[in-house]
Design a protein around this motif. Structure first.
Motif, PDB file in Angstrom:
ATOM      1  N   GLU A  79      36.689  16.795  61.500  1.00  0.00           N
ATOM      2  CA  GLU A  79      35.747  15.737  61.760  1.00  0.00           C
ATOM      3  C   GLU A  79      35.024  14.965  60.575  1.00  0.00           C
ATOM      4  O   GLU A  79      33.976  14.868  60.446  1.00  0.00           O
ATOM      5  CB  GLU A  79      34.672  16.023  62.727  1.00  0.00           C
ATOM      6  N   VAL A  80      36.010  14.731  59.579  1.00  0.00           N
ATOM      7  CA  VAL A  80      35.548  14.202  58.361  1.00  0.00           C
ATOM      8  C   VAL A  80      35.292  12.646  58.698  1.00  0.00           C
ATOM      9  O   VAL A  80      36.465  11.954  59.064  1.00  0.00           O
ATOM     10  CB  VAL A  80      36.444  14.448  57.240  1.00  0.00           C
ATOM     11  N   GLU A  81      34.252  12.113  58.452  1.00  0.00           N
ATOM     12  CA  GLU A  81      33.898  10.513  58.621  1.00  0.00           C
ATOM     13  C   GLU A  81      34.480   9.961  57.127  1.00  0.00           C
ATOM     14  O   GLU A  81      34.366  10.347  56.335  1.00  0.00           O
ATOM     15  CB  GLU A  81      32.669  10.292  58.624  1.00  0.00           C
ATOM     16  N   SER A  82      34.968   8.539  57.471  1.00  0.00           N
ATOM     17  CA  SER A  82      35.597   7.770  56.373  1.00  0.00           C
ATOM     18  C   SER A  82      34.095   7.430  55.401  1.00  0.00           C
ATOM     19  O   SER A  82      33.216   7.139  56.238  1.00  0.00           O
ATOM     20  CB  SER A  82      36.432   7.001  56.684  1.00  0.00           C
ATOM     21  N   ALA A  83      34.551   7.145  54.340  1.00  0.00           N
ATOM     22  CA  ALA A  83      33.405   6.754  53.532  1.00  0.00           C
ATOM     23  C   ALA A  83      33.131   5.295  53.674  1.00  0.00           C
ATOM     24  O   ALA A  83      34.016   4.457  54.222  1.00  0.00           O
ATOM     25  CB  ALA A  83      33.662   6.787  52.046  1.00  0.00           C
ATOM     26  N   HIS A  84      32.046   4.752  53.537  1.00  0.00           N
ATOM     27  CA  HIS A  84      31.863   3.280  53.650  1.00  0.00           C
ATOM     28  C   HIS A  84      32.719   2.534  52.471  1.00  0.00           C
ATOM     29  O   HIS A  84      33.159   3.082  51.629  1.00  0.00           O
ATOM     30  CB  HIS A  84      30.375   2.851  53.315  1.00  0.00           C
ATOM     31  N   PHE A  85      33.021   1.315  52.868  1.00  0.00           N
ATOM     32  CA  PHE A  85      33.853   0.469  52.222  1.00  0.00           C
ATOM     33  C   PHE A  85      32.994   0.268  50.788  1.00  0.00           C
ATOM     34  O   PHE A  85      33.822   0.214  49.751  1.00  0.00           O
ATOM     35  CB  PHE A  85      33.842  -0.824  52.446  1.00  0.00           C
ATOM     36  N   ALA A  86      31.764   0.258  50.722  1.00  0.00           N
ATOM     37  CA  ALA A  86      31.114   0.032  49.274  1.00  0.00           C
ATOM     38  C   ALA A  86      31.373   1.158  48.649  1.00  0.00           C
ATOM     39  O   ALA A  86      31.167   1.019  47.419  1.00  0.00           O
ATOM     40  CB  ALA A  86      29.691   0.003  49.712  1.00  0.00           C
ATOM     41  N   GLU A  87      31.668   2.501  48.997  1.00  0.00           N
ATOM     42  CA  GLU A  87      31.962   3.425  48.291  1.00  0.00           C
ATOM     43  C   GLU A  87      33.275   3.392  47.314  1.00  0.00           C
ATOM     44  O   GLU A  87      33.680   3.774  46.348  1.00  0.00           O
ATOM     45  CB  GLU A  87      31.879   4.833  48.947  1.00  0.00           C
ATOM     46  N   GLY A  88      34.230   2.653  48.182  1.00  0.00           N
ATOM     47  CA  GLY A  88      35.496   2.433  47.396  1.00  0.00           C
ATOM     48  C   GLY A  88      35.702   1.261  46.772  1.00  0.00           C
ATOM     49  O   GLY A  88      36.511   1.252  45.857  1.00  0.00           O
ATOM     50  N   VAL A  89      34.632   0.440  46.665  1.00  0.00           N
ATOM     51  CA  VAL A  89      34.863  -0.810  46.008  1.00  0.00           C
ATOM     52  C   VAL A  89      33.456  -0.665  44.874  1.00  0.00           C
ATOM     53  O   VAL A  89      33.022  -1.646  44.458  1.00  0.00           O
ATOM     54  CB  VAL A  89      34.743  -2.014  46.532  1.00  0.00           C
ATOM     55  N   SER A  90      33.148   0.505  44.438  1.00  0.00           N
ATOM     56  CA  SER A  90      32.030   0.740  43.534  1.00  0.00           C
ATOM     57  C   SER A  90      32.314  -0.010  42.113  1.00  0.00           C
ATOM     58  O   SER A  90      31.558  -0.601  41.645  1.00  0.00           O
ATOM     59  CB  SER A  90      31.755   2.183  43.066  1.00  0.00           C
ATOM     60  N   LEU A  91      33.598   0.062  41.549  1.00  0.00           N
ATOM     61  CA  LEU A  91      33.983  -0.669  40.198  1.00  0.00           C
ATOM     62  C   LEU A  91      33.700  -1.949  40.847  1.00  0.00           C
ATOM     63  O   LEU A  91      33.222  -2.694  39.810  1.00  0.00           O
ATOM     64  CB  LEU A  91      35.352  -0.039  39.700  1.00  0.00           C
ATOM     65  N   PRO A  92      34.496  -2.662  41.658  1.00  0.00           N
ATOM     66  CA  PRO A  92      34.309  -4.028  41.771  1.00  0.00           C
ATOM     67  C   PRO A  92      33.011  -4.524  41.939  1.00  0.00           C
ATOM     68  O   PRO A  92      32.404  -5.547  41.392  1.00  0.00           O
ATOM     69  CB  PRO A  92      35.034  -4.363  42.977  1.00  0.00           C
ATOM     70  N   LEU A  93      31.969  -3.914  42.653  1.00  0.00           N
ATOM     71  CA  LEU A  93      30.735  -4.084  42.637  1.00  0.00           C
ATOM     72  C   LEU A  93      30.097  -4.203  41.482  1.00  0.00           C
ATOM     73  O   LEU A  93      29.366  -5.036  41.135  1.00  0.00           O
ATOM     74  CB  LEU A  93      29.759  -3.087  43.676  1.00  0.00           C
ATOM     75  N   GLN A  94      30.372  -2.985  40.525  1.00  0.00           N
ATOM     76  CA  GLN A  94      29.747  -2.828  39.304  1.00  0.00           C
ATOM     77  C   GLN A  94      30.187  -4.192  38.285  1.00  0.00           C
ATOM     78  O   GLN A  94      29.440  -4.640  37.489  1.00  0.00           O
ATOM     79  CB  GLN A  94      30.134  -1.441  38.625  1.00  0.00           C
ATOM     80  N   GLN A  95      31.509  -4.392  38.560  1.00  0.00           N
ATOM     81  CA  GLN A  95      31.830  -5.759  37.628  1.00  0.00           C
ATOM     82  C   GLN A  95      31.132  -6.791  38.099  1.00  0.00           C
ATOM     83  O   GLN A  95      30.827  -7.634  37.065  1.00  0.00           O
ATOM     84  CB  GLN A  95      33.589  -5.815  37.811  1.00  0.00           C
ATOM     85  N   ILE A  96      31.353  -7.149  39.428  1.00  0.00           N
ATOM     86  CA  ILE A  96      30.398  -8.161  39.889  1.00  0.00           C
ATOM     87  C   ILE A  96      28.912  -8.148  39.301  1.00  0.00           C
ATOM     88  O   ILE A  96      28.323  -9.228  38.840  1.00  0.00           O
ATOM     89  CB  ILE A  96      30.579  -8.454  41.174  1.00  0.00           C
ATOM     90  N   ALA A  97      28.275  -7.005  39.404  1.00  0.00           N
ATOM     91  CA  ALA A  97      26.797  -6.964  39.008  1.00  0.00           C
ATOM     92  C   ALA A  97      26.634  -7.115  37.487  1.00  0.00           C
ATOM     93  O   ALA A  97      25.751  -7.794  36.975  1.00  0.00           O
ATOM     94  CB  ALA A  97      26.357  -5.495  39.422  1.00  0.00           C
ATOM     95  N   ARG A  98      27.680  -6.666  36.639  1.00  0.00           N
ATOM     96  CA  ARG A  98      27.787  -7.048  35.285  1.00  0.00           C
ATOM     97  C   ARG A  98      27.859  -8.503  35.179  1.00  0.00           C
ATOM     98  O   ARG A  98      27.121  -9.008  34.098  1.00  0.00           O
ATOM     99  CB  ARG A  98      28.805  -6.128  34.611  1.00  0.00           C
ATOM    100  N   VAL A 145      26.755 -10.591  36.954  1.00  0.00           N
ATOM    101  CA  VAL A 145      25.537 -11.368  37.319  1.00  0.00           C
ATOM    102  C   VAL A 145      24.547 -11.075  36.358  1.00  0.00           C
ATOM    103  O   VAL A 145      23.600 -11.841  35.924  1.00  0.00           O
ATOM    104  CB  VAL A 145      25.222 -10.961  38.585  1.00  0.00           C
ATOM    105  N   ALA A 146      24.471  -9.916  35.819  1.00  0.00           N
ATOM    106  CA  ALA A 146      23.521  -9.482  34.805  1.00  0.00           C
ATOM    107  C   ALA A 146      23.675 -10.064  33.487  1.00  0.00           C
ATOM    108  O   ALA A 146      22.624 -10.507  32.788  1.00  0.00           O
ATOM    109  CB  ALA A 146      23.468  -7.922  34.633  1.00  0.00           C
ATOM    110  N   GLU A 147      24.776 -10.790  33.211  1.00  0.00           N
ATOM    111  CA  GLU A 147      25.072 -11.403  31.995  1.00  0.00           C
ATOM    112  C   GLU A 147      25.099 -12.847  32.162  1.00  0.00           C
ATOM    113  O   GLU A 147      25.450 -13.643  31.282  1.00  0.00           O
ATOM    114  CB  GLU A 147      26.440 -10.839  31.334  1.00  0.00           C
TER     115      GLU A 147
END
Length: 176
Positions: free
Chosen positions: A39-58, A60-62
């Motif tokens: 009964e293992v639940e799948s992770a949220h999509f956000a966990e799978g796209v941590s690197l893309p989120l990080q790249q977008i955040a970088r 935006v930060a720049e």
């Protein structure tokens, strides 16, 4: 010598193919019946796209190059000011766990997000590369930093002080 090399390479190919099939079978078993039985639940999509989120955040930060359409989509996921403020080069958690982060919106707009991530990357390849280097630094750099040992720090009680989350204390060495 050429015949030996050809025979040797073809046998390596067979070994590689067997290893690949075995790895694929183990993956399918773990992701399929074993996960279902436990009964293992799948992770949220956000966990799978941590690197893309990080790249977008970088980006935006720049103050990188974003079209209005890209800004609108990203703004719906997390306000760009909040993304810029919580961006941490070493961890995507600042963005993913921001109070304003709309996980439900991201789940419903996966394709749009991935398309936007790809487009923003083409417009800002340097920011994407720097984000990848910083986020993965602990895996390839001798002087790498990992928040698993040092703590990314969260303000848990609202006083403005970030607390360390030293998850593996005996690896981090003596504390002061």
């Amino acid at each position: 010598i050429g015949v030996i090399a050809l025979v040797w390479r073809s046998s390596l190919r067979q070994v590689a193919m067997v290893a690949f099939v075995c790895a694929l079978a183990v993956f399918a078993m773990v992701k399929g019946p074993i996960s279902w039985a436990l009964e293992v639940e799948s992770a949220h999509f956000a966990e799978g796209v941590s690197l893309p989120l990080q790249q977008i955040a970088r980006t935006v930060a720049e103050d990188g190059d974003l079209s209005q359409e890209q800004e609108d989509l990203l703004q719906a996921i997390v306000p760009l000011d909040a993304m810029k403020e919580t961006y941490d080069p070493w961890s995507a958690n600042g963005v993913k766990f921001n109070d304003a982060f709309d996980d439900a919106f991201l789940e419903l707009h996966k394709g749009e997000f991935l398309k936007t991530w790809f487009e923003v990357g083409l417009q800002n390849p340097g920011a994407y590369l720097r984000a990848w280097c910083d986020l993965t630094n602990c895996y390839w750099s001798v002087n790498g930093f990992t928040w698993y040992l040092n703590g990314v720090g969260y303000d848990s009680n609202g006083d403005g002080e970030k607390e360390s989350m030293n998850l593996i204390p005996w690896l981090a060495g003596p504390s002061n």
